[in-house]
Scaffold this motif. Structure first.
Motif, PDB file in Angstrom:
ATOM      1  N   ARG A 208       0.839  -1.201   0.000  1.00  0.00           N
ATOM      2  CA  ARG A 208       0.000   0.000   0.000  1.00  0.00           C
ATOM      3  C   ARG A 208       0.873   1.250   0.000  1.00  0.00           C
ATOM      4  NH1 ARG A 208      -3.067  -0.047   5.012  1.00  0.00           N
ATOM      5  NH2 ARG A 208      -1.609   1.570   5.600  1.00  0.00           N
ATOM      6  N   ASP A 209       1.951   1.196   0.778  1.00  0.00           N
ATOM      7  CA  ASP A 209       2.888   2.321   0.834  1.00  0.00           C
ATOM      8  C   ASP A 209       3.493   2.610  -0.534  1.00  0.00           C
ATOM      9  OD1 ASP A 209       2.562   2.853   3.435  1.00  0.00           O
ATOM     10  OD2 ASP A 209       4.665   2.551   4.025  1.00  0.00           O
TER      11      ASP A 209
ATOM     12  N   ARG B 254       1.385   9.609  -4.935  1.00  0.00           N
ATOM     13  CA  ARG B 254       1.670  10.903  -4.330  1.00  0.00           C
ATOM     14  C   ARG B 254       2.768  11.645  -5.072  1.00  0.00           C
ATOM     15  NH1 ARG B 254       1.898   8.934   0.983  1.00  0.00           N
ATOM     16  NH2 ARG B 254       4.147   9.014   0.817  1.00  0.00           N
TER      17      ARG B 254
ATOM     18  N   LYS C 287      11.149  12.442   6.582  1.00  0.00           N
ATOM     19  CA  LYS C 287      10.384  12.827   7.763  1.00  0.00           C
ATOM     20  C   LYS C 287       9.564  11.622   8.255  1.00  0.00           C
ATOM     21  CE  LYS C 287       7.177  16.245   9.505  1.00  0.00           C
ATOM     22  NZ  LYS C 287       6.213  17.295   9.177  1.00  0.00           N
ATOM     23  N   GLU C 288       8.949  10.965   7.291  1.00  0.00           N
ATOM     24  CA  GLU C 288       8.146   9.782   7.629  1.00  0.00           C
ATOM     25  C   GLU C 288       9.013   8.718   8.305  1.00  0.00           C
ATOM     26  OE1 GLU C 288       5.095   6.985   5.152  1.00  0.00           O
ATOM     27  OE2 GLU C 288       5.742   8.896   4.318  1.00  0.00           O
TER      28      GLU C 288
ATOM     29  N   ILE D  56       9.785   9.669  11.883  1.00  0.00           N
ATOM     30  CA  ILE D  56       8.630   9.451  12.769  1.00  0.00           C
ATOM     31  C   ILE D  56       8.429   7.951  13.034  1.00  0.00           C
ATOM     32  CG2 ILE D  56       6.123   9.707  12.990  1.00  0.00           C
ATOM     33  CD1 ILE D  56       6.454  12.354  11.427  1.00  0.00           C
ATOM     34  N   MET D  57       8.605   7.162  11.975  1.00  0.00           N
ATOM     35  CA  MET D  57       8.480   5.703  12.155  1.00  0.00           C
ATOM     36  C   MET D  57       9.434   5.221  13.235  1.00  0.00           C
ATOM     37  SD  MET D  57       8.469   4.181   8.380  1.00  0.00           S
ATOM     38  CE  MET D  57       7.051   3.527   7.621  1.00  0.00           C
TER      39      MET D  57
ATOM     40  N   LEU E 250      10.734   7.002  15.652  1.00  0.00           N
ATOM     41  CA  LEU E 250      10.365   7.546  16.965  1.00  0.00           C
ATOM     42  C   LEU E 250       9.291   6.709  17.638  1.00  0.00           C
ATOM     43  CD1 LEU E 250      10.190  11.414  16.719  1.00  0.00           C
ATOM     44  CD2 LEU E 250      11.713  10.010  18.105  1.00  0.00           C
ATOM     45  N   VAL E 251       8.356   6.196  16.838  1.00  0.00           N
ATOM     46  CA  VAL E 251       7.256   5.446  17.452  1.00  0.00           C
ATOM     47  C   VAL E 251       7.571   3.958  17.566  1.00  0.00           C
ATOM     48  CG1 VAL E 251       5.493   7.120  16.834  1.00  0.00           C
ATOM     49  CG2 VAL E 251       5.985   5.238  15.282  1.00  0.00           C
ATOM     50  N   GLY E 252       8.816   3.594  17.233  1.00  0.00           N
ATOM     51  CA  GLY E 252       9.256   2.240  17.537  1.00  0.00           C
ATOM     52  C   GLY E 252       9.199   1.234  16.400  1.00  0.00           C
ATOM     53  N   ALA E 253       9.196   1.725  15.135  1.00  0.00           N
ATOM     54  CA  ALA E 253       9.245   0.779  14.019  1.00  0.00           C
ATOM     55  C   ALA E 253      10.669   0.236  13.913  1.00  0.00           C
ATOM     56  CB  ALA E 253       8.859   1.482  12.728  1.00  0.00           C
ATOM     57  N   THR E 254      10.797  -1.049  13.617  1.00  0.00           N
ATOM     58  CA  THR E 254      12.140  -1.607  13.461  1.00  0.00           C
ATOM     59  C   THR E 254      12.682  -1.217  12.083  1.00  0.00           C
ATOM     60  OG1 THR E 254      11.205  -3.620  12.574  1.00  0.00           O
ATOM     61  CG2 THR E 254      11.671  -3.611  14.921  1.00  0.00           C
ATOM     62  N   ASP E 255      14.016  -1.273  11.950  1.00  0.00           N
ATOM     63  CA  ASP E 255      14.628  -0.905  10.669  1.00  0.00           C
ATOM     64  C   ASP E 255      14.146  -1.800   9.527  1.00  0.00           C
ATOM     65  OD1 ASP E 255      15.889   1.132  11.884  1.00  0.00           O
ATOM     66  OD2 ASP E 255      17.918   0.301  11.774  1.00  0.00           O
TER      67      ASP E 255
ATOM     68  N   TYR F   1      11.295  -3.171   9.225  1.00  0.00           N
ATOM     69  CA  TYR F   1       9.929  -2.751   8.865  1.00  0.00           C
ATOM     70  C   TYR F   1       9.975  -1.503   7.979  1.00  0.00           C
ATOM     71  CZ  TYR F   1       5.093  -1.315   9.451  1.00  0.00           C
ATOM     72  OH  TYR F   1       3.811  -0.952   9.220  1.00  0.00           O
TER      73      TYR F   1
ATOM     74  N   VAL G 137      20.575   8.626  10.137  1.00  0.00           N
ATOM     75  CA  VAL G 137      19.605   9.341  10.982  1.00  0.00           C
ATOM     76  C   VAL G 137      19.460   8.687  12.358  1.00  0.00           C
ATOM     77  CG1 VAL G 137      18.307  10.329   9.084  1.00  0.00           C
ATOM     78  CG2 VAL G 137      17.633   8.105  10.002  1.00  0.00           C
TER      79      VAL G 137
END
Lengths: 282, 231
Positions: free
Chosen positions: A6-7, A14, A196-197, A200-201, A203-208, A210, A282
């Motif tokens: 989906r991304d 986009r 930026k996305e 944020i990913m 920051l909220v705890g997404a693994t690399d 993912y 980052v």
């Protein structure tokens, strides 16, 4: 996986221009690689045609019976390097010479030509060393007077083939490296556009892994699309060359599919490198 | 719960940002972190969510040690923390609901759970009616509420807020602060970096002041009061 897919679709929707630029860049770098591949393929094809003419001709002494020649030809045909061995009697040799000379055929009126055993080698066994070794073994038959196989010509042909092979490999490798760099840079733009996305990913705890997934999928998709476009462009170029310049051959379906897979692979590698570098920074 | 043991952090180009800091924040505490710009507040906060690792010393957060944590451990730690910034950091092309849901999505929460949790947390921050709006359609205070909702949606044990009211007017500041107090009242620790001395004066929460990378005042440690230097 569905989120990653989906991304990727979201990203294409986009940022259509950036995505189109990515696919086009991949297509053109693969197109350059494809054109080079086409040239290499056609040179190889031409050399293979020449190789088909590599032949050992063992001339037999006058008076050798066709039975002796037949038996010898059978023995020679059983050599592992040999594809076929056929006998050419004196009469057959005369006929062949006359047909080859066309309007000068009368020159051979009443002539006597020696019979021979004509030996064809298997493809891949036509190198100078093998040809020489087979020729020497054929020469051991007592009734064989002389063996001819165009020693110098075969050596030149093989030198040419080796040079073409090495040059092809080196240039192909260089083209592939350039493609990976260009594709990596294109995907890097896509990664930066979403930095930026990504932050944020994280920051909220997404693994690399993912975070990496949609980019890898995107690189793969762009590689396949770019590869398809490159294949179409190469096909158009080959059709034009066929029409206006010289008759050439195109890749087989298997090679074309391999090319497509190669595009997907470098899309994947380019993405992995770009996103990996970004994540480390980052 | 959060413990700094003799932590220093220096950067190759800018030198020491945090210098020999030891500190403990307990469960359910509300802590103001203050000090001039460049005093080391943001670096200290970054070391809590392990965006930065100490050059020497150890930071230990809910059992995760800065010395031994791998990238995956850090990702897991952040799922238990809520992080809020001055600049909100919302995704412009996603609605508020999607921004909040994003935090659950990226840690693999099932979509059946996401909708309910997002609605609950948006109600908690007072944005129940703005879920379908894009960030640019909201005021600064509302955007910060959305960012807090995103930080809260994973039920964190601590909320790290780096100057959350820095971009807001007085009224919005009061609103955000009230929200942080309510969150704290429900048991979540809040560590808030701020320049707003008025806010600190009016509230009797623990206050840690930093200068030149060191803690120069900690209201929880009476001994340090004597060392307090006015900025």
């Amino acid at each position: 996986m569905s989120r990653a897919l989906r991304d990727v679709l979201d990203d294409f929707r986009r940022t259509p221009l950036l995505s189109a630029l990515g696919v086009t860049t991949i297509a053109f770098s693969l197109f350059a690689l494809g054109l080079f591949g086409l040239v290499a393929l056609n040179i190889r094809q031409a050399l293979e045609k020449l190789e088909d003419r590599v032949e050992i001709r063992a001339f037999v002494a006058p008076g050798t019976t066709p039975e002796d020649m037949g038996q010898a030809a059978g023995d020679v045909a059983s050599f592992p390097e040999v594809q076929s061995a056929r006998i050419v009697t004196s009469e057959m040799a005369l006929k062949r010479a006359q047909s080859e000379l066309g309007e000068f055929r009368d020159v051979f009126e009443g002539a006597v030509l020696p019979g021979s055993i004509d030996v064809q080698l298997k493809p891949g066994r036509r190198d100078p060393a093998t040809v020489k070794s087979v020729a020497e073994r054929v020469k051991r038959f007592s009734f064989v007077d002389d063996v001819r196989y165009g020693e110098e010509w075969i050596e030149k042909l093989y030198r040419l083939r080796n040079i073409a092979g090495i040059a092809g490999l080196a240039l192909g490798f260089a083209f592939a490296i350039v493609s990976v760099i260009i594709i990596g840079a294109t995907i890097r733009m896509a990664v930066l556009a979403r930095s930026k996305e990504i932050s944020i990913m994280r920051l909220v705890g997404a693994t690399d892994s993912y975070i990496r997934r949609p980019f890898l999928l995107e690189g793969f998709a762009k590689g396949v699309l770019g590869g398809l476009l490159a294949l179409v462009l190469t096909w158009i170029a080959q059709t034009m060359i066929n029409r206006y310049v010289i008759e050439t051959i195109f890749f087989t379906a298997r090679v074309a599919l391999l090319g497509l897979l190669f595009g997907a692979l470098i899309g994947l590698i380019g993405s992995a490198v770009s996103v990996g570098r970004h994540l480390r920074r980052v | 719960m959060i413990r700094f043991t003799r932590v220093s952090k220096s950067y190759p180009r800018t030198g020491t940002a945090v210098n020999d800091v030891s500190l403990q924040v307990n469960k359910g505490e509300f802590v103001f972190l203050t000090g001039a710009s460049g005093a080391g507040k943001s670096t200290l906060l970054k070391m809590i969510y392990m965006e930065e690792r100490p050059t020497t010393g150890e930071v230990r957060v809910a059992g995760t040690s800065s010395v031994t944590a791998k990238a995956n451990d850090v990702a897991k730690l952040r799922r238990k923390l809520g992080i809020v910034f001055q600049d909100f950091r919302l995704l412009e092309h996603r609605t508020i609901e999607q921004n909040v849901g994003f935090a659950l999505e990226v840690i693999g929460a099932p979509s059946t759970v996401i909708g309910g949790k997002v609605a609950r947390v948006l109600t908690q921050v007072g944005l129940a009616a703005k879920g379908r709006a894009l960030p640019r359609e909201l005021s600064g205070g509302e955007q910060q509420r959305a960012a807090i909702a995103r930080a809260l949606v994973n039920d964190p044990f601590a909320l790290i807020a780096d100057e959350p009211t820095g971009n807001l007017d007085d009224r919005a500041t009061r609103g955000i602060f009230q929200l942080l107090r309510e969150i704290n009242a429900q048991g979540t620790s809040v560590i808030m970096a701020t320049h707003n001395l008025e806010l600190i004066r009016r509230n009797e929460f623990r206050t840690i002041e930093m200068a030149r990378g060191q803690i120069v005042f900690d209201s929880a440690e009476p001994a340090s009061t004597a060392e307090r230097r006015t900025p």
